[in-house]
Design a protein around this motif. Sequence first.
Motif, PDB file in Angstrom:
ATOM      1  N   GLY A   1     -31.653 -15.137  -3.474  1.00 59.58           N
ATOM      2  CA  GLY A   1     -30.669 -14.826  -4.621  1.00 59.58           C
ATOM      3  C   GLY A   1     -31.119 -15.339  -5.944  1.00 59.58           C
ATOM      4  N   PRO A   2     -30.484 -15.468  -7.082  1.00 60.53           N
ATOM      5  CA  PRO A   2     -30.820 -15.892  -8.383  1.00 60.53           C
ATOM      6  C   PRO A   2     -31.053 -17.603  -8.204  1.00 60.53           C
ATOM      7  CG  PRO A   2     -28.412 -15.219  -8.429  1.00 60.53           C
ATOM      8  CD  PRO A   2     -29.081 -14.933  -7.130  1.00 60.53           C
TER       9      PRO A   2
ATOM     10  N   VAL B   1     -30.207  -5.887 -10.647  1.00 67.96           N
ATOM     11  CA  VAL B   1     -30.882  -5.786 -11.902  1.00 67.96           C
ATOM     12  C   VAL B   1     -30.118  -7.096 -12.861  1.00 67.96           C
ATOM     13  CG1 VAL B   1     -31.410  -3.623 -12.563  1.00 67.96           C
ATOM     14  CG2 VAL B   1     -29.225  -4.195 -12.944  1.00 67.96           C
ATOM     15  N   ASP B   2     -29.310  -7.506 -12.438  1.00 64.84           N
ATOM     16  CA  ASP B   2     -28.490  -8.690 -12.977  1.00 64.84           C
ATOM     17  C   ASP B   2     -28.742 -10.378 -12.310  1.00 64.84           C
ATOM     18  OD1 ASP B   2     -27.115  -6.937 -14.932  1.00 64.84           O
ATOM     19  OD2 ASP B   2     -25.468  -6.972 -13.737  1.00 64.84           O
ATOM     20  N   GLY B   3     -29.097 -10.232 -11.357  1.00 64.23           N
ATOM     21  CA  GLY B   3     -29.186 -11.443 -10.720  1.00 64.23           C
ATOM     22  C   GLY B   3     -27.714 -11.746 -10.166  1.00 64.23           C
ATOM     23  N   ARG B   4     -26.935 -11.049  -9.416  1.00 66.67           N
ATOM     24  CA  ARG B   4     -25.803 -11.340  -9.161  1.00 66.67           C
ATOM     25  C   ARG B   4     -25.495 -11.407  -7.468  1.00 66.67           C
ATOM     26  NH1 ARG B   4     -21.630  -9.661 -11.907  1.00 66.67           N
ATOM     27  NH2 ARG B   4     -22.787  -8.978 -13.869  1.00 66.67           N
ATOM     28  N   VAL B   5     -26.719 -10.758  -6.882  1.00 71.69           N
ATOM     29  CA  VAL B   5     -26.723 -10.761  -5.638  1.00 71.69           C
ATOM     30  C   VAL B   5     -27.218 -11.919  -4.649  1.00 71.69           C
ATOM     31  CG1 VAL B   5     -27.515  -9.228  -3.496  1.00 71.69           C
ATOM     32  CG2 VAL B   5     -26.874  -8.202  -5.525  1.00 71.69           C
ATOM     33  N   ILE B   6     -26.516 -12.394  -3.740  1.00 72.54           N
ATOM     34  CA  ILE B   6     -26.789 -13.372  -2.714  1.00 72.54           C
ATOM     35  C   ILE B   6     -27.013 -12.747  -1.480  1.00 72.54           C
ATOM     36  CG2 ILE B   6     -26.592 -15.655  -1.706  1.00 72.54           C
ATOM     37  CD1 ILE B   6     -24.859 -16.611  -4.137  1.00 72.54           C
ATOM     38  N   ARG B   7     -28.206 -12.772  -0.896  1.00 76.84           N
ATOM     39  CA  ARG B   7     -28.584 -12.041   0.445  1.00 76.84           C
ATOM     40  C   ARG B   7     -28.717 -13.233   1.337  1.00 76.84           C
ATOM     41  NH1 ARG B   7     -30.026  -7.529   2.730  1.00 76.84           N
ATOM     42  NH2 ARG B   7     -31.653  -7.897   4.430  1.00 76.84           N
TER      43      ARG B   7
END
Length: 446
Positions: A297-298, A272-278
């Motif tokens: 990611g974001p 929900v935050d935009g803090r994951v890089i996959r």
Amino acid sequence: MNGGGNLVTDDVEKAEILNAFFASVFTDKVSSHTAVLGNTVWGEAELMQKSPPSLISLAGGAPNPNTFPFKMATITTGDGTAVNIGEDLMKRALQYSASAGIPELLSWLKDLQKSLHNPPTANYSPDQGQMEICVTTGSQEGLSKVFEMLINPGDNILLDAPTYPGTLAALRPLGCNIINVPSDQYGIIPKALKEILSRWSPEDVRKHNNIPKFLYTIPNGGNPTGTSLTTDRKKEIYQLARQYNFLVIEDDPYYFLQFDKPWAPTFLSMDVDGRVIRTDSFSKILSSGLRIGFLTGPKPLIDRVILHIQVSTMHTSTFTQLMIAQLLQQWGEKGFLEHVDRVVEFYRVQRDAMLAAADKWLKGLADWHAPAAGMFLWIKIKGVSDTQQLIMEKALQKEVLLVPGGAFNIDSSVPSSYVRASFSLSSPAQMDQAFQRLAELIKEAV
Ligand SMILES: Cc1ncc(COP(=O)(O)O)c(C=O)c1O
């Protein structure tokens, strides 16, 4: 960042904090790329892509593809699909292309990510950390560029070792302080992570006082451990990431090799935050040698990686991308997932054969857990404190090879009583023989 208990975002204007957060995680290295390129991810290839065919460009530095020797190709797949690259497409395939990836592959991958993970960020504005994608030359390129973007010497980062040596090798020269988070057969133990994080106060978090920049983990079929993180643990870890304001790097090349359905929800699906890089990879399901992976990611962070790609490889091979895009478009998502199912069935049979061989020969001599994904069995040898000598000297004489566990430690000289066995390439008969030899070796050693 959105609110919801995040220590940093409370009481502060959300957009401002987001921009400050994204800016705060960049290192100077990528900022200098930005300076050189004028803070844009649009190069010449990108401009041409957006222009009408009537445009006369004298601007290009690209070679004339009519001079290239390759003219056309037809590539036939095992299920009879023919991927045709005619003369016009071949000219494109042999030419420079956009650093983010060719548009048809990017849009196919975006649709796939939305359909598999339904990321909350998909509909955010770019400033809010909207989901963005770029194609990478294998997921390794994505990982190493993300690490370079984020890490300054002395930064703290979190990971659960034993882990993939390619990650450790990419991290070591960057001079970060790697903090090992204890894990078990279900991945990172949230309580242990919480304990580690408790050394930073809410005040430290507010002031960015050397709090860990990110947590790196392999959530499915870990390399080398074969472990998969449970959904509940992922949720707890994500909440800790919010509370302590760090990024989560989800390195998931074995996502498509999960043996049980439904597939586990990803960190991306919770973001929900935009803090994951996959990081995703096609290495285990389409080809490892073609070198195709993708980063999700974001947008502010993915755009930075694209700048780095622009000044290093420029882009992943256009030919490779077109070949993959043609196949994926012909298959559609359904056909792709049917292919994935066939691959999973292959590895399931292989895994079961290895487990049967382990049961037959290693009972009482070693311990292991059945992996729920991936291609590795992580075996703890009883009574052997370091497998390095056992494998590197004695195992070769017995004509059996495994990877000693130390190779996956943050400090590879730290002894390990584990070995990694891969069930990818050997036949069931070979696995049986290999474990018979390993059993003899263990009996001689203890
Ligand atoms: C955990 C992990 N991450 C990344 C990679 C790199 O994969 P790729 O071929 O996509 O670069 C591997 C390869 O084995 C891996 O095991």
